[in-house]
Enzyme design. Structure first.
Site, PDB file in Angstrom:
ATOM      1  CB  SER A  92      -0.966  -0.050   1.189  1.00 19.89           C
ATOM      2  OG  SER A  92      -1.961   0.932   1.086  1.00 19.89           O
TER       3      SER A  92
ATOM      4  CG  HIS B 130      -5.495  -2.672   0.948  1.00 23.47           C
ATOM      5  ND1 HIS B 130      -4.964  -2.186  -0.235  1.00 23.47           N
ATOM      6  CD2 HIS B 130      -4.830  -2.023   1.950  1.00 23.47           C
ATOM      7  CE1 HIS B 130      -4.041  -1.291   0.029  1.00 23.47           C
ATOM      8  NE2 HIS B 130      -3.938  -1.170   1.338  1.00 23.47           N
TER       9      HIS B 130
ATOM     10  CG  ASP C 147      -7.315  -2.932  -2.563  1.00 29.02           C
ATOM     11  OD1 ASP C 147      -7.839  -2.349  -1.598  1.00 29.02           O
ATOM     12  OD2 ASP C 147      -6.086  -2.930  -2.762  1.00 29.02           O
TER      13      ASP C 147
END
Length: 253
Positions: free
Chosen positions: A94, A225, A195
């Protein structure tokens, strides 16, 4: 000191051939990447997994930090490994992937390769455009954590999203996205089919705008995610280890 068990910085000195820097995501901590770090250690690699400033304690602490501080911690750990290892790779989840992209943009060929899991460089959410103004009025909003398909698993991220920190993240996105063509390193990008935090456009933009010629895209069909704690974690670990071994052996493009 971290206030969340498992959120501590992690470091291991193994091989002097291959080192791996791991970077966690926004409002998260090393907890989300520790299984990945442990696999890399088992492979004999040297590893650094820093705790980013403002993370792993209370969300209020994160509102006192900005993206250059987060990047500075990542860069410091990278430079530790660069002093020790012949080839150093940057792996990130991320926002951690975003910071790794910045590292590649700044340090060029000193970064042997990138492994990015659901990296972020933008958001299509309309309220994001207002976050800088909103942050002056509201300190936090509901969390964006624990997007994990695997039952009973948590990343132990913050229970609130600190808005001043989020406003700083949008500045990081703009900086990194503008310089994506400067990324020339080999790239392994893994992104989840579903996600709920980072839109699929993020991976599309990264793949379209980097200048890397050695690029592999992997779709994670069974994870959301926080894929490093999800059903596809072993796939991520296996592919990243093979990637580092191939390039660490000198097969760089």
């Amino acid at each position: 000191m971290p206030g969340i068990a498992g959120a501590e910085r992690f470091a291991h000195d193994g091989s002097t051939e291959i080192g791996v820097l791991l970077s966690h995501g926004f409002t998260g901590s090393p907890f989300s990447l520790r299984p990945w770090a442990d696999r890399l250690v088992a492979e004999g690699f040297s590893v650094r997994l820093p705790l980013l400033p403002g993370h792993g304690t209370r969300w209020q602490d994160m509102n006192r930090t900005t993206w250059p501080q987060w990047y500075g911690e990542v860069e410091s750990s990278f430079l530790e490994l660069r002093e020790r290892c012949a080839a150093v790779f940057a792996f990130g989840l991320s926002m951690g992937g975003t910071l790794c992209l910045r590292l590649a943009q700044t340090h060029g060929s000193d970064v042997a390769g990138l492994v990015l899991v659901n990296p972020s460089v933008l958001s299509l959410r309309r309220d994001i455009r207002l976050v800088s103004a909103l942050a002056r009025l509201v300190p936090s909003v509901r969390p964006i954590s624990d997007d994990i398909a695997k039952p009973g698993v948590t990343e132990h991220a913050y229970p609130r999203t600190p808005l001043r920190a989020l406003a700083s993240l949008t500045k990081l996105w703009a900086t990194v996205r503008a310089d994506l063509p400067a990324v020339t390193q080999p790239l392994l990008l893994l992104h989840s089919a579903v996600d709920n935090v980072v839109e699929p456009e993020n991976s599309k933009v990264v793949l379209a705008e980097v200048s890397s010629t050695d690029v592999t895209e992997v779709v994670l069909e069974n994870s959301r995610h926080v894929a490093t704690l999800d059903h596809d974690a072993d796939l991520i670990f296996d592919r990243s280890i093979a990637f580092a071994r191939r390039l660490g052996a000198g097969d760089r493009v």
